[in-house]
Design an enzyme around this catalytic site. Structure first.
Site, PDB file in Angstrom:
ATOM      1  N   THR A 226       1.014  -0.935  -0.124  1.00 48.82           N
ATOM      2  CA  THR A 226      -0.096   0.216  -0.148  1.00 48.82           C
ATOM      3  C   THR A 226       0.670   1.251  -0.166  1.00 48.82           C
ATOM      4  OG1 THR A 226      -1.562  -1.359   1.043  1.00 48.82           O
ATOM      5  CG2 THR A 226      -1.406   1.071   1.422  1.00 48.82           C
TER       6      THR A 226
ATOM      7  N   GLY B 218      -0.561  -3.752   5.151  1.00 49.90           N
ATOM      8  CA  GLY B 218      -2.235  -5.187   4.854  1.00 49.90           C
ATOM      9  C   GLY B 218      -3.208  -5.041   6.062  1.00 49.90           C
TER      10      GLY B 218
END
Length: 528
Positions: A350, A433
């Site tokens: 991310t 995550g």
């Protein structure tokens, strides 16, 4: 103050504006946008677009985003859900009849319709100053002319060769002579540059309609996917109400379900009943309490969280003081719990962006394609790599996160916003995550309970409970590891650093900003 005898870096301090991202080129693009008259929202979307090029393993325009925004740092926190949905034909019955027991990690069935571009367009229209052409210009330049691969990006790239090699178009765009690009290599993405130019000219329609959508849907259907052009054209992100709880004199805001942000708030509510300040911040006793609170909160995450448009999530009950007290009573200070079920905690990648501008507009912005290089599926003409958020769905009838037509999956990426006395004091986020709720809480308790500055709070050693054992970073002391084992925990070395993060902190009285960026990634904070 940090000990200058040891490696590390100081927090960054400024007065006018600050940007913190996980990549230097992204941070620089945000600062350039701010100095060119853009505001925090312009800068955040500009930075996210750059990262969609230069951190292709972690994010992209084929992914999703979530945003928390505090205009001028005051009043109500605005929350935007930019996550995509399952195809209209994705019924539980279809998967059962097709002999699919769980959604795969890669391939067409792991792909939900990307929500990021729709979100960028809405947020820019409603809260930005600049046009999409100006905001996307740096990303287009890097995609066309090339960018230098940074070290953490290269590290992640190497671990994704098998995924990329499985798709002929991913292999062509993202592998060199069958292998990963290395730190110092130059990478170009001309197809993606052309797609970004189309979006710059046509806005949302440039992605969800016409040639780009046709390219993506054609590729997905060729691989057995259920996606249609109608699924793409129907994509629409939503303004939603944030969820929050009080901790240490701060109001901590998170995204509501389908986002997992509620998990961090449950953890904070549990920990609020313990005197963390009396404990060694690096010691086993403090880590044990965080671990046990996390195990309880993650159990509830997997039990209750799903798309609130489709299922009831008992948010008020889960955030009540009575419920926190009941959970807290199950934690022993001298022994690990043994009665909790396992939960699904996959790794993923991310990017998180924290920006405050000169008007004190505060943006907490997160964008992702989920696992490294997402689904591994790339549009052959558009160069867009697609997310694998569908892998989060369950194929279990009655489960709140069971797949259904047009439903959003339970989502891991979490922007955070800390308020105090009605003012925003910190847009923050921690990537990684499933680790993210735990990371948010570890960061916040480092700041609030232990008084660390933002860089110290991000630098601090991390642990995470996964698959029946505690994963401990190498920086966790031997004494802490042995102490956790004495409490009944299995402890093993973490294979990878746990997450990454960015922070911008506002001191309203002094009129200053303090920024920090996690050393576990390539990025930096810059202010002026």
């Amino acid at each position: 103050m940090r000990d200058f005898h040891f490696p590390g870096r100081s927090s960054v301090r400024a007065t006018e504006a600050m940007a913190a991202t996980s990549h230097p080129l992204s941070t620089l693009a945000a600062i350039d946008m701010l100095r060119a008259g853009g505001n925090a929202m312009d800068a955040a979307i500009c930075a996210a677009a750059v990262q969609a090029v230069v951190e292709p393993q972690s994010t992209g325009i084929g992914g999703d985003c979530f945003v928390l925004y505090a205009p001028r740092g005051e009043g109500e926190v605005i929350a935007f859900n930019g996550s995509g949905r399952a195809p209209a034909d994705a019924t539980l019955e279809w998967y059962r009849e097709s002999g699919i027991a769980e959604i795969p990690v890669t391939g067409a069935h792991s792909v939900t319709v990307p929500g990021a571009i729709d979100a960028w367009c809405q947020l820019l229209r409603d809260h930005g100053r600049k046009g999409m052409d100006a905001v996307l210009a740096p990303a287009i330049r890097y995609a066309e002319q090339g960018y230098v691969v940074h070290d953490r990006v290269a590290h992640d790239w190497l671990e994704s060769v098998e995924t990329l090699a499985a798709d002929e178009h991913s292999s062509r765009i993202f592998l060199k002579d069958g292998g990963a690009l290395k730190a110092g290599d130059i990478h170009r993405q001309p197809e993606l540059a052309a797609t970004l130019r189309t979006i710059a000219a046509k806005g949302r329609a440039g992605f969800y309609e016409g040639e780009v959508a046709e390219d993506l849907v054609s590729r997905l259907r060729a691989l057995g996917g259920l996606h249609t052009l109608e699924d793409f054209s129907a994509t629409n992100g939503d303004y939603v109400a944030s969820v929050s709880t009080s901790y240490g004199g701060h109001e901590i805001h998170q995204m509501p379900p389908n986002n997992q942000g509620l998990t961090a708030l449950i953890m904070l509510n549990i920990l609020s009943g313990f005197d963390l300040r009396s404990l060694d911040p690096q010691g086993a006793a403090r880590l044990h309490l965080e671990i046990e609170a996390g195990r309880l909160a993650y159990r509830d995450r997997d039990t209750y969280l799903g798309d609130q448009d489709r299922v009831h999530v008992p948010v008020r009950e889960l955030l009540s003081a009575t419920y926190a007290e009941r959970l807290r009573a199950g934690i022993s200070s001298d022994r690990a719990m043994t009665n909790l079920p396992p939960v699904r905690l996959p790794d993923s990648d991310t990017v998180y962006i924290s920006i405050v501008d000169s008007d004190r507009n505060c943006v907490s912005f997160i964008n992702s394609t989920y696992h490294s290089f997402g689904s591994g599926v790339v549009g052959p003409k558009s160069g867009v790599i697609l997310q694998n958020r569908g892998n989060s769905f369950r194929l279990i009838e009655g489960h709140p996160n069971a797949i259904a037509p047009g439903k959003r999956p339970m989502h891991t990426i979490m922007p955070g916003m800390a308020m105090k006395n009605g003012r925003a004091v910190m847009p923050f986020g921690v990537m990684g995550g499933a680790y993210q709720p735990f990371g948010h809480v570890h960061l916040l308790t480092n700041l609030i309970d232990y008084g660390k500055d933002p860089q110290q709070a991000l630098d601090a050693p991390r642990v995470f409970y996964r698959d029946g054992a505690i994963e401990a970073e190498r920086s966790v002391s031997k004494d802490a590891v042995e102490g956790l084992r004495r409490l009944g925990h299995a402890v093993r070395p973490a294979d990878e650093p746990l997450g990454g993060g960015q922070v911008v902190q506002i001191d309203w009285e002094k009129g200053t900003l303090t920024g920090a960026s996690d050393p576990r990634k390539d990025g930096c904070a810059i202010g002026y």
